[in-house]
Enzyme design. Structure first.
Site: not given
Ligand code: PLP
Length: 465
Positions: A112
């Site tokens: 993120k």
């Molecule tokens: C947010 C997140 C996901 C999922 O991502 P999306 O964009 O919501 O599909 C997967 N793995 C981790 C570690 C995350 O923080």
């Protein structure tokens, strides 16, 4: 570039307004009116570019005419300066033609950061120019909150309030948020669960009257278009490193809200030769059920060892549906109306299109833990639980062994010690050096009752200072 709503009843917006707006007034999500497409020759000419140079090439068409080139370059430079690895998104090989794309080299150890470091600096630029101050409000079950806080901690025009469920996020995740002591960062530990936090944020967006004059709320969850846009870049970066565009590449993506994999789909539409796109889910498998059995129905939430993918509904899937229904906003409104009562069914054509684009696979906790163990035994590479789900889904659905398969590593294993321990590791996986002192740092957060007016009072009081 103009942006339109997936439900067809909101006015088109320009890029900057889309970044500040979040949900469209008709309840839809914003998408670009037209998608930029690159020729194979143009993509081939990008081989060898640094991550930052490539990010500029991929993102500039989306902001054309609004953010000047020099500013966009500066924003990208600032955003990725905080990453610890010179490649920003390094590849590690784990088997024949199987690669891990390490997306956890940013300040909070999860992918993120790619979107939220960028969004933080972008907001800074937009708000300074407009001489505007905003309030970011978000709910988190872990990764989003810390990445958003890291992205905005130095922004003079942003106050950020992040709600997390009190005593229900991991110690690492809480401390990554609460040890950021800048004056514009405010952590609220809500006496409730994640849904309560999310409902509190939704209610606040719907009625912003509690804010001081001239302030508005800005969303940093993955409905924010700028987040999706920033995530398209690493698909290009990984594929180019592995021989694209001369050679196609496949990707497996651990999926929750469908933000990350939607960026992969966009990369493909923009000209990147992607052969297979794998939707990897945990037991919260609405997307896998939808693709495999046309069953897009709400099921009770399961708490798994991959908590960042624990969702009942994937909010960004609406953006995908919009394309599957050839951008027919009326059809999407009808589908979402059906879904309110618990389930929606895709038309035969839409389902066929979805199956041509995506493979899907579901991995439960027991199997996920085995995969962490198996991969570690063979390679001494430690996967985090989300990444392990992606690796297993890739192996289970793979059609062509001669095409490189890239598994997106969405978090560092140290963020999720519980799963790693279940997989037979005796010690907690070590945090990277720069976070060695995380458990010694001072924390600051406010515990509040699960009550909207108490939360609003806290926010107005804090902003009044
Ligand atoms: C947010 C997140 C996901 C999922 O991502 P999306 O964009 O919501 O599909 C997967 N793995 C981790 C570690 C995350 O923080």
């Amino acid at each position: 570039m103009k942006y339109i709503s997936t439900r067809g009843q909101a006015p088109a917006l320009n890029f900057e307004d889309v970044v500040l707006t979040g949900l469209a007034p008709d309840g839809g999500l914003y998408v670009p009116e037209t998608l930029p497409e690159f020729s194979q020759e143009e993509i081939a000419s990008w081989v060898g570019l640094s991550y930052e140079e490539l990010a500029f090439k991929v993102m500039s068409p989306f902001v054309a005419g609004e953010v000047p080139d020099a500013e966009l370059k500066r924003i990208i430079g600032e955003a990725y300066k905080s990453f610890r690895h010179g490649a920003i998104a390094p590849l590690v090989q784990t088997s024949h033609n199987e690669w891990i794309l390490e997306l956890f080299q940013g300040p909070t150890l999860a992918f993120k950061d790619f979107a939220l470091q960028f969004l933080g600096h972008l907001l800074d630029y937009i708000l300074k120019k407009r001489q505007q101050k905003v309030v970011i409000m978000g709910a988190t079950s872990g990764d989003t909150g810390s990445a958003a806080i890291e992205g905005c901690r130095r922004s003079e025009n942003v106050d950020i309030f992040i709600l997390h469920p009190h005593n229900r996020v991991s110690n690492v995740q809480r401390r990554q948020m609460t040890t950021v002591l800048e004056n514009n960062v405010h952590n609220i530990a809500l006496d409730g669960n994640f849904d309560d936090c999310q409902n509190m944020v939704k209610a606040s967006f719907a009625n912003q009257g509690f804010l001081p004059e001239g302030r508005q709320l800005v969303a940093v969850n993955s409905i924010n278009w700028a987040r999706i846009m920033a995530q398209i870049v690493y698909y290009f970066y990984a594929a180019l490193a592995l021989g694209a565009p001369a050679r196609p590449v496949s990707f497996s993506v651990p999926t929750g809200n469908f933000g990350d994999i939607f960026a992969g789909y966009l990369a493909k539409r923009m000209g990147l030769p992607i052969e297979q796109l794998v939707i990897a889910t945990n037991s919260n498998d609405i997307l896998h059920r939808c693709i495999s059995a046309n069953d897009h129905s709400k099921q009770p939430l399961e708490h798994t060892l991959s908590p960042s993918m624990d969702i009942m509904v994937s909010s960004n899937f609406e953006r995908m549906l919009f394309d599957l229904y050839q951008r027919d906003g009326d059809a999407i409104r009808q589908l979402m109306e059906d879904f309110k009562s618990g389930a929606m069914h895709l038309s035969d054509t839409a389902l066929e299109r979805a199956r041509a684009l995506f493979s899907s696979h579901r991995v439960d906790d027991a199997r996920m833990v085995e995969v962490i163990r198996e991969v570690f035994e063979k390679t001494e590479y430690l996967l985090d639980p989300h990444t392990a789900i992606g690796v297993e889904a890739a192996r289970a659905t793979r059609r062509n062994q001669s095409t490189p398969m890239v598994c997106l590593a969405t978090a560092h294993p140290a963020k999720f010690p519980e799963a790693v321990k279940e997989a037979g590791q005796s010690d907690d996986p070590a945090l990277p050096h720069h976070m060695n002192d995380l458990f010694k740092r001072e924390e600051r957060y406010e515990v509040l009752p699960n009550n909207l007016s108490d939360v609003h009072k806290f926010i107005t009081r804090t902003l009044g200072h």
